[in-house]
Design a protein around this motif. Structure first.
Motif, short mmCIF file in Angstrom:
data_model
loop_
_atom_site.label_atom_id
_atom_site.label_comp_id
_atom_site.label_asym_id
_atom_site.label_seq_id
_atom_site.Cartn_x
_atom_site.Cartn_y
_atom_site.Cartn_z
N ASN A 395 26.66 -63.18 63.05
CA ASN A 395 26.26 -64.44 62.42
C ASN A 395 25.02 -64.25 61.55
N LYS A 448 32.26 -71.64 57.95
CA LYS A 448 32.65 -70.51 57.11
C LYS A 448 34.13 -70.62 56.75
N GLY A 455 32.60 -67.49 67.92
CA GLY A 455 31.54 -66.56 68.32
C GLY A 455 30.52 -67.19 69.27
MG LIG Z 1 30.29 -66.02 64.30
#
Ligand SMILES: [Mg+2]
Ligand SMILES: Nc1ncnc2c1ncn2[C@@H]1O[C@H](COP(=O)(O)OP(=O)(O)OP(=O)(O)O)[C@@H](O)[C@H]1O
Length: 492
Positions: A395, A448, A455
């Motif tokens: 990230n 995104k 995540g």
């Molecule tokens: Mg991520």
């Protein structure tokens, strides 16, 4: 053994004849006799005598000292000076010609023989030394590693061709230059200058190796990852008279290591995915039961309105059950199949960095590691914790990808607080959060285009599965994520 062949250079013919007789008497061969310096040089070049006995004062253009120098340059035949007197200036000039001996006239057989034998012995020893020097020079020129030697003041005295190629300096340019200018090394991640290994060897007097991730900056700015070690050169008195650095380009080895590690990581991922497949089957099974019950109860509801109340209650119950199952999916990811062991978090962080190294380099991100000395181990699932660190780093890299105009810095710290918990932080100088801190930990929440939004939610499950917590703080600029894992497992 064949007798040594000797050239006599003496302008006094009677003295010359006496010396020749003396030589033959002792058992040497007289190769020839010259009366001038010029003639002696000619004979020496043509015949290569084993020894030249050279009078210093000679008839003709050049004296014995000049003739000896020419002979030394041309054929390296050893010269013994003969003279009847020796003023200081002559002794000094004779010394410059590097004679192999010095005989005061008149001399007896014994003195002559001793001078000749010593000169022959010294000459042979010098030849052996030159041969061994040539052997070393050839070896150094042909090995695949770069070699730089310095004197005791850390000035370059020798470089082999590989060192010339890697540093971009020729030996002629580098000779006498401080070695740090020629051999410029920095830490690949922090960009900080690494302690000059030559200075370290001179200080410690022992062989030293380089830290990992050292890059050599060549004269033209090329960066070459290297491995290196430095060794002291110890002279006969036990003093350090210089340092030898041996180093090699490890770019290829590194690429191979990285490919290997990535393959390992993919393997871990595949095994994780197959576990996930098993979860999915189990979840489908678990959810199916309450759903079937919901449908059955709804049917009953329709048929027996008077029993509707009871049935509706069962629907609510089963609905809750299904909800619990779904909620426990998250926990499952965190808890199931945990393989608990003592995890060395520092090593784990280094491993994850290795996996992400190519991305870090590609995005020109500067890595700043603040790992406390002697971190305690935590008891936990190594792969899962690796996943957390890996998600946070991924990230952070994503957040810095588009950032322009300021340094992209990824800072990772790990420290044990009060012996209670181990806290790891991952900070970036990226875009900063564009959503509320509580939203981003929700499953499927992503900003995104190609993100899955998993995540952070998986990371939270894992950290909570270890009895810890994970949180986020705004950075200035960027974002800082942190998670803390309790050191004692029995507190869970
Ligand atoms: Mg991520
Ligand atoms: N370091 C960060 N800086 C800024 N925003 C972040 C950072 N980390 C996470 N976020 C925000 O939180 C969202 C969720 O992150 P998360 O890791 O859960 O999913 P993702 O990265 O979008 O997708 P993936 O499933 O591939 O990880 C991101 O889409 C991003 O908006």
């Amino acid at each position: 053994m064949t007798p040594a062949r000797i050239l006599v250079v003496e302008d006094d013919r009677i003295v010359s004849r006496d010396i020749q007789q003396q030589l033959r008497r002792i058992g040497y061969e007289v190769l020839g006799a010259a009366t001038t310096g010029e003639a002696s040089v000619d004979i020496a070049l043509g015949e290569t005598p084993d020894i030249v006995l050279m009078d210093i004062r000679l008839e003709g253009e050049i004296d014995g000292i000049e003739a000896a120098e020419r002979i030394r340059r041309a054929c390296a035949a050893p010269v013994i000076f003969l003279t009847a007197y020796a003023d200081d200036e002559t002794v000094r000039r004779a010394g410059n010609a590097e004679p192999f001996g010095y005989l005061m006239k008149p001399f007896d057989d014994q003195q002559l023989r001793t001078a000749i034998e010593i000169a022959l012995y010294k000459h042979a020893a010098e030849r052996r030394l030159r041969e061994s020097e040539r052997r070393y020079a050839t070896t150094l020129a042909s090995i695949g590693d770069g070699v730089i030697a310095t004197d005791a003041k850390a000035l370059v005295s020798f470089m082999n061709p590989v060192a010339e190629t890697l540093t971009g300096w020729t030996m002629a340019e580098a000779k006498g230059v401080p070695v740090q200018e020629v051999f410029r090394i920095v830490n690949e991640d922090t960009r900080q200058t690494v302690e000059d290994p030559v200075a370290k060897v001179l200080r410690l007097g022992t062989i030293v190796g380089l830290a990992n991730h050292t890059v050599l900056i060549a004269r033209d700015g090329r960066e070459i990852p290297i491995d290196d070690c430095g060794s002291p050169i110890i002279d006969d008195d036990g003093e350090i008279s210089g340092v030898v650095l041996v180093f090699r380009d490890i770019s290829q080895k590194r690429e191979m290591d990285q490919a290997l590690r990535q393959a390992e990581a993919r393997l871990t991922l595949v095994s994780r995915l197959s576990q996930l497949g098993e979860f999915a089957a189990m979840i489908a099974h678990e959810v199916n039961q309450p759903l079937t019950a919901i449908v059955t109860n709804a049917d009953t509801c329709l048929r027996y309105l008077d029993e509707a109340r009871q049935a509706a209650e069962r629907i609510v119950d089963n609905g809750h059950r299904a909800g619990n199952v779904v909620r426990s999916i998250r926990t499952l990811v965190g808890r199931s199949r945990q393989e608990i062991s003592d995890v060395d978090v520092e090593a784990l962080i280094h491993e994850v960095i290795e996996l992400r190294r190519s991305e870090i380099r590609e995005c020109e991100i500067v890595l700043d590691l603040g790992l406390s000395a002697s971190l305690p181990t935590v008891s936990g699932d190594r792969v899962q914790l690796q996943q957390v660190v890996s998600n946070l780093i991924a990230n952070a890299i994503d957040a810095m990808r588009e950032v322009e105009g300021r340094q992209r810095r990824l800072k990772i710290t790990a420290a044990a607080n009060d012996g209670e918990a181990l806290t790891v932080t991952v900070s970036d100088t990226g875009s900063g959060l564009s959503s509320r801190p509580d939203e981003i930990f929700e499953p499927m929440f992503t900003t995104k285009p190609d993100g899955m939004g998993l995540g952070l939610s998986i990371s939270r499950s894992i950290v909570e599965g270890h009895g810890g917590r994970i949180w986020v703080e705004p950075g200035a600029p960027g974002t800082r994520f942190a998670f803390a894992i309790p050191l004692r497992r029995d507190e869970l």
